[in-house]
Design a protein around this motif. Sequence first.
Motif, PDB file in Angstrom:
ATOM      1  N   LEU A  10      21.515  28.978  54.458  1.00 55.17           N
ATOM      2  CA  LEU A  10      22.743  28.716  53.728  1.00 55.17           C
ATOM      3  C   LEU A  10      23.699  27.889  54.580  1.00 55.17           C
ATOM      4  O   LEU A  10      23.646  27.906  55.806  1.00 55.17           O
ATOM      5  CB  LEU A  10      23.410  30.039  53.331  1.00 55.17           C
ATOM      6  CG  LEU A  10      22.620  30.894  52.339  1.00 55.17           C
ATOM      7  CD1 LEU A  10      23.328  32.213  52.087  1.00 55.17           C
ATOM      8  CD2 LEU A  10      22.408  30.160  51.028  1.00 55.17           C
ATOM      9  N   LYS A  11      24.594  27.153  53.903  1.00 51.55           N
ATOM     10  CA  LYS A  11      25.508  26.229  54.561  1.00 51.55           C
ATOM     11  C   LYS A  11      26.948  26.573  54.178  1.00 51.55           C
ATOM     12  O   LYS A  11      27.252  26.794  53.009  1.00 51.55           O
ATOM     13  CB  LYS A  11      25.168  24.793  54.131  1.00 51.55           C
ATOM     14  CG  LYS A  11      26.076  23.709  54.656  1.00 51.55           C
ATOM     15  CD  LYS A  11      25.622  22.362  54.111  1.00 51.55           C
ATOM     16  CE  LYS A  11      26.516  21.223  54.567  1.00 51.55           C
ATOM     17  NZ  LYS A  11      26.060  19.917  54.002  1.00 51.55           N
ATOM     18  N   GLY A  12      27.824  26.620  55.148  1.00 53.85           N
ATOM     19  CA  GLY A  12      29.221  26.932  54.846  1.00 53.85           C
ATOM     20  C   GLY A  12      29.412  28.418  54.618  1.00 53.85           C
ATOM     21  O   GLY A  12      28.800  29.255  55.284  1.00 53.85           O
ATOM     22  N   THR A  13      30.264  28.762  53.665  1.00 50.96           N
ATOM     23  CA  THR A  13      30.537  30.164  53.338  1.00 50.96           C
ATOM     24  C   THR A  13      30.385  30.398  51.841  1.00 50.96           C
ATOM     25  O   THR A  13      30.483  29.468  51.044  1.00 50.96           O
ATOM     26  CB  THR A  13      31.959  30.573  53.768  1.00 50.96           C
ATOM     27  OG1 THR A  13      32.906  29.694  53.141  1.00 50.96           O
ATOM     28  CG2 THR A  13      32.117  30.497  55.286  1.00 50.96           C
ATOM     29  N   ARG A  14      30.159  31.642  51.480  1.00 53.38           N
ATOM     30  CA  ARG A  14      29.932  31.989  50.079  1.00 53.38           C
ATOM     31  C   ARG A  14      31.232  31.876  49.271  1.00 53.38           C
ATOM     32  O   ARG A  14      32.334  32.023  49.803  1.00 53.38           O
ATOM     33  CB  ARG A  14      29.371  33.404  49.977  1.00 53.38           C
ATOM     34  CG  ARG A  14      30.323  34.498  50.461  1.00 53.38           C
ATOM     35  CD  ARG A  14      29.717  35.880  50.265  1.00 53.38           C
ATOM     36  NE  ARG A  14      30.664  36.937  50.647  1.00 53.38           N
ATOM     37  CZ  ARG A  14      30.528  38.212  50.336  1.00 53.38           C
ATOM     38  NH1 ARG A  14      29.480  38.619  49.647  1.00 53.38           N
ATOM     39  NH2 ARG A  14      31.431  39.102  50.726  1.00 53.38           N
ATOM     40  N   VAL A  15      31.058  31.626  47.968  1.00 51.70           N
ATOM     41  CA  VAL A  15      32.185  31.508  47.037  1.00 51.70           C
ATOM     42  C   VAL A  15      31.961  32.501  45.907  1.00 51.70           C
ATOM     43  O   VAL A  15      30.879  32.557  45.308  1.00 51.70           O
ATOM     44  CB  VAL A  15      32.296  30.080  46.475  1.00 51.70           C
ATOM     45  CG1 VAL A  15      33.362  30.016  45.382  1.00 51.70           C
ATOM     46  CG2 VAL A  15      32.592  29.081  47.583  1.00 51.70           C
ATOM     47  N   LEU A  16      32.970  33.295  45.603  1.00 49.63           N
ATOM     48  CA  LEU A  16      32.884  34.234  44.480  1.00 49.63           C
ATOM     49  C   LEU A  16      32.921  33.446  43.172  1.00 49.63           C
ATOM     50  O   LEU A  16      33.912  32.791  42.865  1.00 49.63           O
ATOM     51  CB  LEU A  16      34.050  35.219  44.542  1.00 49.63           C
ATOM     52  CG  LEU A  16      34.122  36.259  43.422  1.00 49.63           C
ATOM     53  CD1 LEU A  16      32.887  37.142  43.407  1.00 49.63           C
ATOM     54  CD2 LEU A  16      35.393  37.090  43.551  1.00 49.63           C
ATOM     55  N   LEU A  17      31.821  33.513  42.426  1.00 49.59           N
ATOM     56  CA  LEU A  17      31.701  32.714  41.203  1.00 49.59           C
ATOM     57  C   LEU A  17      32.044  33.500  39.944  1.00 49.59           C
ATOM     58  O   LEU A  17      32.666  32.978  39.015  1.00 49.59           O
ATOM     59  CB  LEU A  17      30.269  32.162  41.095  1.00 49.59           C
ATOM     60  CG  LEU A  17      29.972  31.224  39.937  1.00 49.59           C
ATOM     61  CD1 LEU A  17      30.831  29.960  40.024  1.00 49.59           C
ATOM     62  CD2 LEU A  17      28.485  30.858  39.925  1.00 49.59           C
ATOM     63  N   SER A  18      31.648  34.770  39.897  1.00 52.60           N
ATOM     64  CA  SER A  18      31.883  35.566  38.688  1.00 52.60           C
ATOM     65  C   SER A  18      31.982  37.042  39.049  1.00 52.60           C
ATOM     66  O   SER A  18      31.198  37.548  39.849  1.00 52.60           O
ATOM     67  CB  SER A  18      30.748  35.367  37.679  1.00 52.60           C
ATOM     68  OG  SER A  18      30.877  36.232  36.575  1.00 52.60           O
ATOM     69  N   SER A  19      32.938  37.721  38.424  1.00 50.55           N
ATOM     70  CA  SER A  19      33.084  39.164  38.556  1.00 50.55           C
ATOM     71  C   SER A  19      33.010  39.802  37.173  1.00 50.55           C
ATOM     72  O   SER A  19      33.356  39.167  36.168  1.00 50.55           O
ATOM     73  CB  SER A  19      34.431  39.520  39.202  1.00 50.55           C
ATOM     74  OG  SER A  19      34.482  39.087  40.546  1.00 50.55           O
ATOM     75  N   PRO A  20      32.565  41.052  37.080  1.00 55.00           N
ATOM     76  CA  PRO A  20      32.510  41.732  35.780  1.00 55.00           C
ATOM     77  C   PRO A  20      33.911  42.115  35.315  1.00 55.00           C
ATOM     78  O   PRO A  20      34.459  43.124  35.742  1.00 55.00           O
ATOM     79  CB  PRO A  20      31.651  42.967  36.069  1.00 55.00           C
ATOM     80  CG  PRO A  20      31.801  43.211  37.536  1.00 55.00           C
ATOM     81  CD  PRO A  20      32.011  41.872  38.165  1.00 55.00           C
ATOM     82  N   GLU A  21      34.480  41.279  34.457  1.00 56.21           N
ATOM     83  CA  GLU A  21      35.870  41.451  34.034  1.00 56.21           C
ATOM     84  C   GLU A  21      36.051  41.492  32.519  1.00 56.21           C
ATOM     85  O   GLU A  21      37.027  42.070  32.023  1.00 56.21           O
ATOM     86  CB  GLU A  21      36.729  40.311  34.607  1.00 56.21           C
ATOM     87  CG  GLU A  21      36.761  40.278  36.126  1.00 56.21           C
ATOM     88  CD  GLU A  21      37.400  39.006  36.670  1.00 56.21           C
ATOM     89  OE1 GLU A  21      37.891  39.059  37.811  1.00 56.21           O
ATOM     90  OE2 GLU A  21      37.391  37.969  35.965  1.00 56.21           O
ATOM     91  N   GLU A  22      35.132  40.864  31.781  1.00 54.44           N
ATOM     92  CA  GLU A  22      35.286  40.791  30.331  1.00 54.44           C
ATOM     93  C   GLU A  22      34.913  42.129  29.692  1.00 54.44           C
ATOM     94  O   GLU A  22      34.144  42.915  30.250  1.00 54.44           O
ATOM     95  CB  GLU A  22      34.411  39.672  29.762  1.00 54.44           C
ATOM     96  CG  GLU A  22      34.735  38.288  30.312  1.00 54.44           C
ATOM     97  CD  GLU A  22      36.130  37.833  29.949  1.00 54.44           C
ATOM     98  OE1 GLU A  22      36.610  38.206  28.849  1.00 54.44           O
ATOM     99  OE2 GLU A  22      36.746  37.105  30.751  1.00 54.44           O
ATOM    100  N   SER A  23      35.404  42.354  28.485  1.00 51.54           N
ATOM    101  CA  SER A  23      35.163  43.628  27.807  1.00 51.54           C
ATOM    102  C   SER A  23      33.682  43.871  27.556  1.00 51.54           C
ATOM    103  O   SER A  23      33.210  45.012  27.586  1.00 51.54           O
ATOM    104  CB  SER A  23      35.924  43.664  26.476  1.00 51.54           C
ATOM    105  OG  SER A  23      35.499  42.610  25.625  1.00 51.54           O
TER     106      SER A  23
END
Length: 360
Positions: free
Chosen positions: A203-216
Amino acid sequence: MKARIFALTMIITVSAFANCGKTEVVSEDKVKTTFANPVWDGADPWMTQQGDDYVYCYSANNSIMLSRSKYLTRKGELKRIWQAPANSWNSHSVWAPEIHFVDGHWYVYYAAGSTPGSPFINQRTGVLRSKTSDAFSDYEDMGMLYTGDNPDDPESNVWAIDMTILEHNGKLFAIWSGWKEQRDTDATPQHLYIQEMENPYTLKGTRVLLSSPEESWETGGPLNLNEGAQILKNGDQVFVVYSCRESWLKEYRQGMLQLNDPDGDLLDPANWTKKGPVFEGTAQVHGVGHVSFVKSPDGTEDWIVYHSKKTTEPGWDRNVRMQPFTWNADGTPNFGTPVPAGKEIDRPSGEAEIEAAEAQ
């Protein structure tokens, strides 16, 4: 359906004349043109294609197995390509392997842990690389991927499962399900992360949060999670189809992220739009999850391969199913509803013709 039966009849007729010296001639009624789900037991189905073969990758008894078959609906030749070593970070709980072809090699991404059984708090992601361009070659262990926030400190690695890869505009990206921080309980929310890759095993760089469980539609149970991300493309459109809710419950279902600007930054969460649920269970089919996508043998149809629960009771007793899907006018996928067990479905286009030809 009638057109496909006619085409199959013509193949059988021509083949019969071409092989008139042989004692056995395949008749139309010997080659089925339909099949029914489920196709086999299992979970987290990952299927891809190498030439005319379907390669199915799965875990069994702490090992990683491959099946190679001309048929989408049937397993074929089997090979164990990796066995978990003893007394290592990846000795136990081998989960959800995927196999991808990149730059002349096959790469297998899988999750495993150092300790057996629950709580599953030590799951990390590892990579295997084929020694040749053949999926059925031998493999070398490329080690564990770092999936935390501080690559300079390997000991700060964080729980990670279900890694898949996305090739886009000459770059390679990893997407996986992980925790925000390492915890001492597996009752921890799971999120989707994305990170650019230097190569298929780094892997290159740092991880990015793409999606969290937020919808109903992706929350409401005992544990909120996003996992099992898979890439689906339609022209220049890019989709990430992922599983949400709880894998052991009948509410397990599929959500989707759509890339807004194909020429934009994939590491910018604002460049993705969440939609869902895009595929979910019914009163007859329970907990549809962890999908993969392939074409029919003749390349004319798109198919979704997925698992579902055998009962409505909590647990991980699952089997594998598949069915064709279509595309909406705006280019987004239309997965429809899961076909009930036992209901006949037309075989993937071209599959019955292959069987008829091979029987001669």
